[in-house]
Design a protein around this motif. Structure first.
Motif, PDB file in Angstrom:
ATOM      1  N   ASN A  94       0.815  -1.221   0.000  1.00 39.56           N
ATOM      2  CA  ASN A  94       0.000   0.000   0.000  1.00 39.56           C
ATOM      3  C   ASN A  94       0.844   1.265   0.000  1.00 39.56           C
ATOM      4  OD1 ASN A  94      -2.637  -1.172  -0.048  1.00 39.56           O
ATOM      5  ND2 ASN A  94      -2.232  -1.883   2.015  1.00 39.56           N
ATOM      6  N   LEU A  95       1.958   1.253   0.715  1.00 37.62           N
ATOM      7  CA  LEU A  95       2.825   2.429   0.735  1.00 37.62           C
ATOM      8  C   LEU A  95       3.447   2.677  -0.636  1.00 37.62           C
ATOM      9  CD1 LEU A  95       4.439   1.843   4.225  1.00 37.62           C
ATOM     10  CD2 LEU A  95       3.011   3.804   3.569  1.00 37.62           C
ATOM     11  N   PRO A 120       2.836   1.932  -9.953  1.00 40.06           N
ATOM     12  CA  PRO A 120       4.156   1.366  -9.674  1.00 40.06           C
ATOM     13  C   PRO A 120       4.165  -0.140  -9.891  1.00 40.06           C
ATOM     14  CG  PRO A 120       2.993   1.797  -7.634  1.00 40.06           C
ATOM     15  CD  PRO A 120       2.142   2.353  -8.742  1.00 40.06           C
ATOM     16  N   GLU A 121       5.354  -0.667 -10.161  1.00 39.94           N
ATOM     17  CA  GLU A 121       5.522  -2.115 -10.275  1.00 39.94           C
ATOM     18  C   GLU A 121       5.549  -2.676  -8.847  1.00 39.94           C
ATOM     19  OE1 GLU A 121       8.875  -3.308 -12.696  1.00 39.94           O
ATOM     20  OE2 GLU A 121       8.807  -1.340 -13.655  1.00 39.94           O
ATOM     21  N   ARG A 122       4.602  -3.586  -8.553  1.00 46.39           N
ATOM     22  CA  ARG A 122       4.549  -4.152  -7.201  1.00 46.39           C
ATOM     23  C   ARG A 122       4.625  -5.662  -7.272  1.00 46.39           C
ATOM     24  NH1 ARG A 122      -0.383  -2.313  -3.905  1.00 46.39           N
ATOM     25  NH2 ARG A 122      -1.475  -3.121  -5.710  1.00 46.39           N
ATOM     26  N   ASP A 123       4.920  -6.257  -6.150  1.00 43.31           N
ATOM     27  CA  ASP A 123       4.964  -7.703  -6.017  1.00 43.31           C
ATOM     28  C   ASP A 123       3.625  -8.279  -6.474  1.00 43.31           C
ATOM     29  OD1 ASP A 123       4.551 -10.319  -4.518  1.00 43.31           O
ATOM     30  OD2 ASP A 123       6.615  -9.870  -3.965  1.00 43.31           O
ATOM     31  N   PRO A 124       3.618  -9.360  -7.234  1.00 42.18           N
ATOM     32  CA  PRO A 124       2.359  -9.936  -7.715  1.00 42.18           C
ATOM     33  C   PRO A 124       1.428 -10.385  -6.579  1.00 42.18           C
ATOM     34  CG  PRO A 124       4.247 -11.165  -8.593  1.00 42.18           C
ATOM     35  CD  PRO A 124       4.783 -10.059  -7.745  1.00 42.18           C
ATOM     36  N   CYS A 126       0.683  -8.560  -4.074  1.00 42.75           N
ATOM     37  CA  CYS A 126      -0.070  -7.379  -3.623  1.00 42.75           C
ATOM     38  C   CYS A 126      -1.455  -7.421  -4.271  1.00 42.75           C
ATOM     39  CB  CYS A 126       0.629  -6.084  -4.029  1.00 42.75           C
ATOM     40  SG  CYS A 126       2.220  -5.808  -3.236  1.00 42.75           S
ATOM     41  N   VAL A 127      -2.455  -7.126  -3.485  1.00 40.73           N
ATOM     42  CA  VAL A 127      -3.823  -7.124  -4.028  1.00 40.73           C
ATOM     43  C   VAL A 127      -4.408  -5.747  -4.051  1.00 40.73           C
ATOM     44  CG1 VAL A 127      -4.411  -9.500  -3.517  1.00 40.73           C
ATOM     45  CG2 VAL A 127      -4.720  -7.773  -1.768  1.00 40.73           C
TER      46      VAL A 127
END
Length: 127
Positions: A94-95, A120-124, A126-127
């Protein structure tokens, strides 16, 4: 199913409290705001701040102080059924999502990225 939903709602409520408290503290620290604006520090997927380039004693102090506060908040919130690491990871997702264009964040590849207008590119996970 109801138990899992209750845990999720409790985690989200606690997350809102953590993020709100962290944002309020950071707004009172001009050194944090300046370091963030200059791209010297950024959000990491694990829910903690990181130093993007060379670590100075001042940057280490800023990052350590905020990370100590985050860990304490994650620990309090994790008492609601999640581990500290799970709560920190969710917070990190979320941050990173809340970073503004021009701010730094660490992508799932471990490299530092500068946020653009795109998500942003986030870890898959992350929901």
């Amino acid at each position: 199913m109801k138990t899992q939903m209750k845990k999720t709602l409790m985690m989200l409520a606690a997350l809102g409290t953590v993020l709100g408290a962290g944002a309020a503290w950071a707004q009172r620290d001009p050194a944090y705001a300046e370091a963030r604006a200059q791209g010297l520090i950024g959000e990491q997927p694990d829910g903690y701040l990181g130093i993007v380039g060379a670590a100075t004693p001042e940057l280490r102090g800023i990052v350590n102080n905020i990370n100590i506060q985050r860990k304490a908040a994650y620990t309090r919130s994790a008492a609601n059924g999640a581990t500290v690491e799970q709560f920190a990871f969710t917070s990190g997702c979320n941050l990173i999502l809340k970073t503004a264009p021009g701010e730094k964040y660490q992508g799932p590849d471990g490299r530092w990225h500068t946020r653009t207008d795109a998500p942003p590119e986030r870890d898959p996970r992350c929901v």
